[in-house]
Design a protein around this motif. Structure first.
Motif, PDB file in Angstrom:
ATOM      1  N   THR A  17     -18.929  -7.524   0.533  1.00 33.84           N
ATOM      2  CA  THR A  17     -19.273  -6.488   1.334  1.00 33.84           C
ATOM      3  C   THR A  17     -18.778  -7.021   2.723  1.00 33.84           C
ATOM      4  O   THR A  17     -18.342  -6.407   3.453  1.00 33.84           O
ATOM      5  N   MET A  18     -18.700  -8.317   2.981  1.00 34.50           N
ATOM      6  CA  MET A  18     -18.266  -8.591   4.037  1.00 34.50           C
ATOM      7  C   MET A  18     -16.863  -8.475   4.556  1.00 34.50           C
ATOM      8  O   MET A  18     -16.292  -8.035   5.473  1.00 34.50           O
ATOM      9  N   LEU A  19     -16.180  -8.796   3.506  1.00 34.24           N
ATOM     10  CA  LEU A  19     -14.829  -8.748   3.573  1.00 34.24           C
ATOM     11  C   LEU A  19     -14.316  -7.052   3.500  1.00 34.24           C
ATOM     12  O   LEU A  19     -13.379  -6.805   4.330  1.00 34.24           O
ATOM     13  N   GLN A  20     -15.033  -6.218   2.864  1.00 32.12           N
ATOM     14  CA  GLN A  20     -14.645  -5.108   2.847  1.00 32.12           C
ATOM     15  C   GLN A  20     -15.266  -4.255   4.169  1.00 32.12           C
ATOM     16  O   GLN A  20     -14.324  -3.488   4.663  1.00 32.12           O
ATOM     17  N   LEU A  21     -16.151  -4.655   4.749  1.00 31.28           N
ATOM     18  CA  LEU A  21     -16.416  -4.264   6.279  1.00 31.28           C
ATOM     19  C   LEU A  21     -15.444  -4.869   7.319  1.00 31.28           C
ATOM     20  O   LEU A  21     -14.773  -3.898   7.976  1.00 31.28           O
ATOM     21  N   ALA A  22     -14.890  -6.106   7.146  1.00 34.19           N
ATOM     22  CA  ALA A  22     -13.729  -6.578   8.028  1.00 34.19           C
ATOM     23  C   ALA A  22     -12.547  -5.836   7.781  1.00 34.19           C
ATOM     24  O   ALA A  22     -11.672  -5.481   8.590  1.00 34.19           O
ATOM     25  N   PHE A  23     -12.220  -5.438   6.534  1.00 30.89           N
ATOM     26  CA  PHE A  23     -10.983  -4.716   6.291  1.00 30.89           C
ATOM     27  C   PHE A  23     -11.179  -3.391   6.970  1.00 30.89           C
ATOM     28  O   PHE A  23     -10.174  -3.020   7.367  1.00 30.89           O
ATOM     29  N   TYR A  24     -12.247  -2.808   6.634  1.00 34.19           N
ATOM     30  CA  TYR A  24     -12.443  -1.363   7.382  1.00 34.19           C
ATOM     31  C   TYR A  24     -12.283  -1.297   8.754  1.00 34.19           C
ATOM     32  O   TYR A  24     -11.531  -0.396   9.560  1.00 34.19           O
ATOM     33  N   LEU A  25     -12.869  -2.349   9.335  1.00 31.62           N
ATOM     34  CA  LEU A  25     -12.967  -2.564  11.161  1.00 31.62           C
ATOM     35  C   LEU A  25     -11.556  -2.934  11.615  1.00 31.62           C
ATOM     36  O   LEU A  25     -11.195  -2.380  12.584  1.00 31.62           O
ATOM     37  N   TRP A  26     -11.025  -4.037  10.898  1.00 27.64           N
ATOM     38  CA  TRP A  26     -10.063  -4.602  11.570  1.00 27.64           C
ATOM     39  C   TRP A  26      -8.556  -4.341  11.153  1.00 27.64           C
ATOM     40  O   TRP A  26      -7.330  -4.545  11.819  1.00 27.64           O
ATOM     41  N   VAL A  27      -8.465  -4.290   9.592  1.00 26.07           N
ATOM     42  CA  VAL A  27      -7.113  -4.151   8.928  1.00 26.07           C
ATOM     43  C   VAL A  27      -6.868  -2.584   8.808  1.00 26.07           C
ATOM     44  O   VAL A  27      -5.643  -2.487   9.278  1.00 26.07           O
ATOM     45  N   GLU A  28      -7.639  -1.663   8.267  1.00 26.20           N
ATOM     46  CA  GLU A  28      -7.149  -0.378   8.147  1.00 26.20           C
ATOM     47  C   GLU A  28      -7.006   0.442   9.272  1.00 26.20           C
ATOM     48  O   GLU A  28      -5.827   1.008   9.191  1.00 26.20           O
ATOM     49  N   PRO A  29      -7.518   0.129  10.526  1.00 28.46           N
ATOM     50  CA  PRO A  29      -7.017   1.143  11.617  1.00 28.46           C
ATOM     51  C   PRO A  29      -5.511   0.380  12.172  1.00 28.46           C
ATOM     52  O   PRO A  29      -5.138   1.124  12.923  1.00 28.46           O
ATOM     53  N   ASN A  30      -5.370  -0.593  11.825  1.00 23.19           N
ATOM     54  CA  ASN A  30      -3.932  -1.182  12.102  1.00 23.19           C
ATOM     55  C   ASN A  30      -2.869  -1.071  11.122  1.00 23.19           C
ATOM     56  O   ASN A  30      -1.733  -1.651  11.546  1.00 23.19           O
ATOM     57  N   LEU A  31      -3.000  -0.531  10.065  1.00 22.00           N
ATOM     58  CA  LEU A  31      -2.110  -0.140   9.131  1.00 22.00           C
ATOM     59  C   LEU A  31      -0.948   0.717   9.639  1.00 22.00           C
ATOM     60  O   LEU A  31      -1.519   1.642  10.487  1.00 22.00           O
ATOM     61  N   PRO A  32       0.309   0.693   9.508  1.00 15.84           N
ATOM     62  CA  PRO A  32       1.241   1.692  10.058  1.00 15.84           C
ATOM     63  C   PRO A  32       0.964   2.997   9.495  1.00 15.84           C
ATOM     64  O   PRO A  32       0.437   3.067   8.276  1.00 15.84           O
ATOM     65  N   ALA A  33       0.627   3.965  10.151  1.00  8.29           N
ATOM     66  CA  ALA A  33       0.317   5.414   9.717  1.00  8.29           C
ATOM     67  C   ALA A  33       1.544   6.329   9.394  1.00  8.29           C
ATOM     68  O   ALA A  33       1.471   7.216   8.670  1.00  8.29           O
ATOM     69  N   ASP A  34       2.666   5.646   9.768  1.00  8.32           N
ATOM     70  CA  ASP A  34       3.964   6.653   9.519  1.00  8.32           C
ATOM     71  C   ASP A  34       4.798   6.469   8.322  1.00  8.32           C
ATOM     72  O   ASP A  34       5.502   7.330   8.076  1.00  8.32           O
ATOM     73  N   ARG A  35       4.327   5.455   7.473  1.00  5.98           N
ATOM     74  CA  ARG A  35       4.675   5.456   6.429  1.00  5.98           C
ATOM     75  C   ARG A  35       3.542   4.715   5.393  1.00  5.98           C
ATOM     76  O   ARG A  35       2.669   4.231   5.871  1.00  5.98           O
ATOM     77  N   PRO A  36       3.679   4.864   3.796  1.00  2.00           N
ATOM     78  CA  PRO A  36       2.706   4.487   3.220  1.00  2.00           C
ATOM     79  C   PRO A  36       2.991   2.888   3.079  1.00  2.00           C
ATOM     80  O   PRO A  36       3.941   2.560   3.193  1.00  2.00           O
ATOM     81  N   VAL A  37       1.654   2.283   2.729  1.00  2.00           N
ATOM     82  CA  VAL A  37       1.311   0.981   2.795  1.00  2.00           C
ATOM     83  C   VAL A  37       0.841   0.495   1.385  1.00  2.00           C
ATOM     84  O   VAL A  37      -0.324   1.269   1.263  1.00  2.00           O
ATOM     85  N   ALA A  38       1.499  -0.249   0.736  1.00  7.41           N
ATOM     86  CA  ALA A  38       0.806  -0.913  -0.556  1.00  7.41           C
ATOM     87  C   ALA A  38       0.361  -2.246  -0.134  1.00  7.41           C
ATOM     88  O   ALA A  38       0.903  -3.168   0.230  1.00  7.41           O
ATOM     89  N   ILE A  39      -1.156  -2.228  -0.379  1.00  7.69           N
ATOM     90  CA  ILE A  39      -1.784  -3.713  -0.102  1.00  7.69           C
ATOM     91  C   ILE A  39      -2.123  -4.318  -1.560  1.00  7.69           C
ATOM     92  O   ILE A  39      -2.594  -3.610  -2.174  1.00  7.69           O
ATOM     93  N   THR A  40      -1.528  -5.425  -1.858  1.00  6.31           N
ATOM     94  CA  THR A  40      -1.532  -6.005  -3.088  1.00  6.31           C
ATOM     95  C   THR A  40      -2.224  -7.283  -3.138  1.00  6.31           C
ATOM     96  O   THR A  40      -2.733  -7.776  -2.158  1.00  6.31           O
ATOM     97  N   HIS A  41      -2.773  -7.847  -4.326  1.00  2.35           N
ATOM     98  CA  HIS A  41      -3.369  -9.087  -4.296  1.00  2.35           C
ATOM     99  C   HIS A  41      -4.890  -9.178  -3.948  1.00  2.35           C
ATOM    100  O   HIS A  41      -4.827 -10.018  -2.994  1.00  2.35           O
ATOM    101  N   PHE A  42      -5.593  -8.282  -4.316  1.00  2.00           N
ATOM    102  CA  PHE A  42      -6.991  -8.305  -3.698  1.00  2.00           C
ATOM    103  C   PHE A  42      -7.767  -9.867  -4.244  1.00  2.00           C
ATOM    104  O   PHE A  42      -7.397 -10.202  -5.418  1.00  2.00           O
ATOM    105  N   PRO A  43      -8.806  -9.969  -3.564  1.00  2.00           N
ATOM    106  CA  PRO A  43      -9.648 -11.210  -4.192  1.00  2.00           C
ATOM    107  C   PRO A  43     -10.208 -10.928  -5.534  1.00  2.00           C
ATOM    108  O   PRO A  43     -10.507  -9.844  -6.086  1.00  2.00           O
ATOM    109  N   ALA A  44     -10.176 -12.040  -6.257  1.00  2.00           N
ATOM    110  CA  ALA A  44     -10.290 -11.912  -7.556  1.00  2.00           C
ATOM    111  C   ALA A  44     -11.627 -11.615  -7.870  1.00  2.00           C
ATOM    112  O   ALA A  44     -12.282 -10.710  -8.815  1.00  2.00           O
ATOM    113  N   THR A  45     -12.878 -11.576  -6.791  1.00  2.00           N
ATOM    114  CA  THR A  45     -14.245 -10.833  -6.816  1.00  2.00           C
ATOM    115  C   THR A  45     -14.007  -9.349  -6.742  1.00  2.00           C
ATOM    116  O   THR A  45     -15.069  -8.754  -6.801  1.00  2.00           O
TER     117      THR A  45
END
Lengths: 189, 323
Positions: B188-216
């Protein structure tokens, strides 16, 4: 006071945050592809007036705030409190300077205002959107001028200062929009 | 009455055209279209997904039968994969309780497909081709979950020290501190951190594949053989929208049974009803599912991007507000 689940969040719902009653302005659910959903919520703090954003875990409960809004007519100011009355029940409510705040300069006797009460105590006074007030002080200005120019400051009977067109004279009554503090028109009395 | 569709006729035409293009894309690649039932005798165990449930008053033996509207056609499609060992795709309506928002409607269209013999990277390449082919998207970037976190938060989500640092920062933020103080669920903590800090900073002008999520957060993906901290799971983001979620599929029946059990433990911890595992899926995996990769893509969100819509209700004939 009841608790509210994030599922019940909607505009206007009153909740407690940071020890202060707040009103929800906007609520948006966000959810990653897999995993925990969150509610991104924009709230207005009802005492400080600040608008802030909060992110909650969806499904969590938040303490509700005992907040009611009443439509009350303004009566008078006794020097310390501003007194309002419910025109139907004749019940009276006294609001202090902190609750009245900026609204003070728009209070006209008999005008119906919206009072926000938290646990029975007034925390905010919202004047009507439009009020009519007499001009008590302004430069005489030039005859024949139209509303097109920048205008001039005018002091109203409550002490409020608004910009008015040059043709407005002392003793005239004008209509003002209390949300913007702007002159709307002259009122024929 | 709000009986009219919020979608313009032009958007409905684009919707039809997009479905046609998607079908052409798979027809050209000789991938079989299937249409598995919306109803199933088993629901999803995932702690963060809830089925809408309905009851058949009497089944063939006269017994009342509880049926789950599918949150995705995954289990049924995997049973077909195990039986026929051929690549398949499906465009179908799916249903999720408790999901309403700008990008969420409780009923929506999912494009889901499975490719026999594909690795995760093969499938990401095919999703990228589909995005270019169907909505003229530019080439897709690929970045690991760990790298994305390092770039945007300077914290490593795969180490205890990195996760602690993220948790500390969330405890100090005014907008999350109230409940983050007591939060003990790392995901839950990681998902919130991803939503607040990673997601808004991903490039918007092209698709991005995020790979290798944590095993949990593996869901139904295989774990990496070279680094068991991560799963062979990916997500595609484009123009700020989470568009697709895919896996190098877990095909081991015993591990699948463990995941079902773990899901139910998590459900219990969250005071949610436990769900009976889909024993037909387990039997199919036991029979033998071919090595494959699969992905589920939100069709309505794809159309939102293609049309520039900012609410999902603008691209569906009707949404939950006026269905």
């Amino acid at each position: 006071m009841a608790n509210y689940s994030t599922n019940e969040f909607k505009g206007g719902l009153k909740i407690m945050q940071d020890g202060e009653p707040c009103s929800i302005i906007e609520n948006e659910m966000v959810k990653p592809g897999k995993g925990q959903a969150f509610n991104r919520v924009k709230i207005r703090k009802l005492i400080s007036g600040k608008v802030v954003e909060k992110t909650f875990k969806s499904g969590e409960s938040v303490e509700g705030a005992d907040v009611i809004e009443l439509e009350l007519a303004y009566l008078y100011n006794d020097g310390e409190f501003w007194h309002f009355m419910n025109n139907e029940t004749f019940e009276q409510v006294a609001a202090d300077a902190k609750a009245v705040g900026e609204a003070e300069k728009w209070l006209v006797e008999q005008d119906v205002c919206t009072l926000t009460l938290w646990e029975g105590n007034p925390i905010n006074v919202q004047p009507p959107n439009f009020v009519e007030l007499e001009v008590t002080e302004t430069d005489p200005g030039l005859k024949g001028d139209t509303a097109g120019t920048g205008g001039k400051p005018a002091t109203l009977s409550t002490g409020a200062v608004v910009r008015v067109p040059l043709f407005v004279q002392i003793g005239e009554v004008i209509k003002v929009d209390t949300r913007s503090g702007e002159y709307v028109s002259r009122v024929q009395k | 009455m709000d009986w009219r569709s919020q979608a313009s006729i032009e958007v409905l035409q684009q919707r039809a055209e997009l479905m046609r293009r998607v079908r052409q894309f798979f027809y050209d690649r000789k991938v079989l279209e299937v249409d598995t039932p919306a109803l199933s005798q088993r629901g999803v165990t995932d702690c963060h997904l809830e089925n809408l449930v309905t009851t058949l008053s009497a089944d063939a033996t006269g017994q009342a039968l509880e049926l789950f509207l599918q949150t995705s056609p995954e289990y049924a499609m995997k049973r077909l994969l195990a039986q026929y060992k051929t690549s398949i795709y499906q465009l179908s309506h799916v249903f999720r309780d408790d999901e309403i928002g700008r990008h969420h409607n409780p009923e929506f269209m999912m494009l889901e497909w499975y490719r026999i013999g594909f690795s995760m990277n093969d499938l990401i390449a095919e999703v990228a081709e589909l995005l270019t082919d169907c909505i003229n998207a530019p080439a897709t970037d690929i970045i690991t979950y760990q790298q994305a976190f390092l770039e945007h938060t300077q914290c490593d989500p795969l180490t205890a020290a990195g996760r602690d640092a993220l948790h500390q920062r969330l405890k100090q933020r005014d907008d999350t501190a109230s409940w983050m103080q007591a939060e003990t669920d790392t995901d839950t903590m990681l998902q919130l951190a991803f939503y607040l800090w990673v997601e808004p900073n991903l490039p918007a002008d092209r698709p991005v594949a995020i790979t290798h999520f944590p095993a949990t957060q593996a869901a139904l993906a295989r774990l990496s053989e070279t680094d068991d901290r991560v799963a062979l799971r990916f997500e595609i983001y484009y123009q700020g929208i989470e568009l697709a979620n895919g896996y190098d599929e877990l095909i081991d029946s015993a591990v699948q049974a463990q995941r079902f059990a773990q899901d139910n433990e998590l459900r219990q911890a969250h005071s949610k009803l436990m769900k009976a595992p889909d024993e037909r899926l387990l039997a199919a995996l036991e029979h033998g599912m071919p090595t494959c990769a699969g992905v589920a893509l939100g069709f309505d969100r794809l159309l939102m991007i293609a049309t520039g819509a900012d609410h999902i209700a603008q691209v569906q004939p009707f949404s939950v507000a006026n269905c």
